[in-house]
Design a protein around this motif. Sequence first.
Motif, mmCIF file in Angstrom:
data_model
loop_
_atom_site.group_PDB
_atom_site.id
_atom_site.type_symbol
_atom_site.label_atom_id
_atom_site.label_comp_id
_atom_site.label_asym_id
_atom_site.label_seq_id
_atom_site.Cartn_x
_atom_site.Cartn_y
_atom_site.Cartn_z
ATOM 1 N N PHE A 108 0.815 -1.209 0.000
ATOM 2 C CA PHE A 108 0.000 0.000 0.000
ATOM 3 C C PHE A 108 0.850 1.262 0.000
ATOM 4 O O PHE A 108 0.418 2.308 0.458
ATOM 5 N N ASP A 109 2.068 1.149 -0.509
ATOM 6 C CA ASP A 109 2.948 2.309 -0.633
ATOM 7 C C ASP A 109 2.714 2.922 -2.010
ATOM 8 O O ASP A 109 3.375 2.564 -2.981
ATOM 9 N N PHE A 110 1.784 3.853 -2.079
ATOM 10 C CA PHE A 110 1.411 4.443 -3.353
ATOM 11 C C PHE A 110 2.507 5.369 -3.859
ATOM 12 O O PHE A 110 3.090 6.151 -3.102
ATOM 13 N N SER A 111 2.761 5.275 -5.142
ATOM 14 C CA SER A 111 3.729 6.160 -5.777
ATOM 15 C C SER A 111 3.087 7.520 -6.037
ATOM 16 O O SER A 111 1.858 7.649 -6.027
ATOM 17 N N TRP A 157 -0.984 8.436 -6.621
ATOM 18 C CA TRP A 157 -1.735 9.450 -5.884
ATOM 19 C C TRP A 157 -2.334 10.472 -6.840
ATOM 20 O O TRP A 157 -3.475 10.916 -6.659
ATOM 21 N N ARG A 189 -3.137 -2.226 -6.210
ATOM 22 C CA ARG A 189 -3.353 -1.125 -5.260
ATOM 23 C C ARG A 189 -4.490 -0.221 -5.731
ATOM 24 O O ARG A 189 -5.385 0.114 -4.957
#
Length: 231
Positions: free
Chosen positions: A2-5, A9, A200
């Motif tokens: 869940f580490d959005f780039s 975003w 994601r």
Amino acid sequence: MFDFSPGEWTAIFLSLRIAIVATVASLPFAILTAYALARWSFPGKTLFNGFVHLPLVMPPVVTGFILLILFGRRGTFGPFLESLGIVLAFRWTGAALACAVMGFPLMVRAMRLSFENVDRRLELASGTLGASKLWTFAVVTLPLATPGVVVGCILGFARALGEFGATITFVSNIPGETQTISAAIYTFTQVPGGDEGAMRLTLVAVVIALAALMASELVQHYADRRVASFE
């Protein structure tokens, strides 16, 4: 996971922006159209009703192509709009237009049902007290139809948020400008190792869509309870 780039975003916020603008811009036209279909009799009403709901049954790509013909830089109205400083093709504003067109039938259907369920005796009572038709609509009809209007807005917003075919045909898939969640997911599926990013954004789309549907159900449930309390 869940580490959005930053690009992801951007796609999320752009999708929300486009969906909100599409819904707000469509709202007055949807209310007028729904009321006309629910209450007015006029020649060609059946044809007009079919035209309003045409985006529901046409392939989205066809809708996008029609928008390109009408509002592209070399389209029917494109040069005139460009002379006014309005450019829609390959701009986020064009994506908002495409999403508005695709979500419009859902907004109209929900609002039309709500207008049809308004007790006309209340409107007649308002008229006998000296209220004009416009004032009666503003203070009686529209408030009573508000739950349907809200549900229509929610459904239109959800449809706009998930739009892909008409959008990518009309405004392409430009990162930071027209790349919505759906377009970003498509892009991820076309590159090696893009499955994680696609997953994601898919989860984000599912959560937002589910929240919108739950909100529409809650509004409808509240409306049903309110109607039952008057019976």
